[in-house]
Design a protein around this motif. Structure first.
Motif, PDB file in Angstrom:
ATOM      1  N   LEU A 281       0.825  -1.141  -0.180  1.00 39.53           N
ATOM      2  CA  LEU A 281       0.026   0.092   0.094  1.00 39.53           C
ATOM      3  C   LEU A 281       0.940   1.294   0.043  1.00 39.53           C
ATOM      4  O   LEU A 281       1.870   1.155   0.780  1.00 39.53           O
ATOM      5  N   GLN A 282       0.533   2.293  -0.799  1.00 43.17           N
ATOM      6  CA  GLN A 282       1.335   3.292  -0.776  1.00 43.17           C
ATOM      7  C   GLN A 282       0.640   4.688  -0.116  1.00 43.17           C
ATOM      8  O   GLN A 282      -0.783   4.769   0.012  1.00 43.17           O
ATOM      9  N   MET A 283       1.276   5.220   0.716  1.00 40.33           N
ATOM     10  CA  MET A 283       0.982   6.301   1.583  1.00 40.33           C
ATOM     11  C   MET A 283       1.666   7.246   1.640  1.00 40.33           C
ATOM     12  O   MET A 283       2.711   7.286   2.355  1.00 40.33           O
ATOM     13  N   GLY A 284       1.574   8.235   0.862  1.00 43.58           N
ATOM     14  CA  GLY A 284       2.647   9.431   0.458  1.00 43.58           C
ATOM     15  C   GLY A 284       3.701   8.752  -0.019  1.00 43.58           C
ATOM     16  O   GLY A 284       3.592   8.188  -1.252  1.00 43.58           O
TER      17      GLY A 284
END
Lengths: 123, 123
Positions: B7-10
């Motif tokens: 998952l990408q977060m920023g």
């Protein structure tokens, strides 16, 4: 005992579903999640289903139940990361996840929840 | 095909390990992760192992490899959510995950990575 981890990020909770769900696992997740919402005062729950190739009526119902549970505990649920094929199948089957919010990915889901919070604060 | 979602977060990537790792899954994860670091210009990788009751030498080695891979792609890896029993076993076995950063939970891991970034910007 097998359980799905719930990660806290600020006032959001993140659940990543990677494994095949069965009755007991779904019940454990509901218990854990409601407990965690109470303990952390979370305002939002993100459910990531990007690892799922298939979403059947069992998963659909579980998501709807979690969403309702979260709602009566004053938290908003957003389902994120749905694969295109899953979306197509859901619509073809008539399972439109009514009442459940969705977002393309975790980042957009987080933005959606922040916006919801601001709207509520403003009103 | 079975794979672990990233998952990408920023500019951070989050990997939650929930299932038993085997050779092929570990290799797929390494491939996916390096690809994702390149595509997203991520600066940090968080590996959440809170769902693991057992961390054996295979998982230990996989974490060390991912950490080294990320490092040469200019990203920092932080392992988060280790269960107390896992920590005890690791130390008893002499597997001290040297060279791998750890944090108590995802939130602290994110803070650690932000601080690392600021330190680098300041120096």
């Amino acid at each position: 005992m097998e359980r799905i981890p719930i990660l806290q990020m600020g006032d959001l909770l993140l659940v990543t579903i990677q494994v095949d769900m069965h009755d007991q696992l779904a019940l454990t997740l509901q218990d854990d999640l409601t407990e965690k919402i109470r303990n952390t005062s979370a305002r939002g729950v993100l459910i990531d289903i990007s690892a799922l190739d298939i979403v059947d009526s069992f998963i659909g119902r579980m998501i709807a139940t979690i969403s309702s549970l979260a709602r009566i505990m004053d938290a908003t649920t957003v389902v994120v990361g749905m694969q295109p094929a899953v979306a197509i199948t859901l619509v073809e089957l008539g399972l439109t996840l009514s009442g459940v919010r969705t977002a393309l990915n975790v980042e957009r889901g987080m933005k959606l929840l922040q916006r919801t919070d601001e709207d509520e604060a403003a009103s």
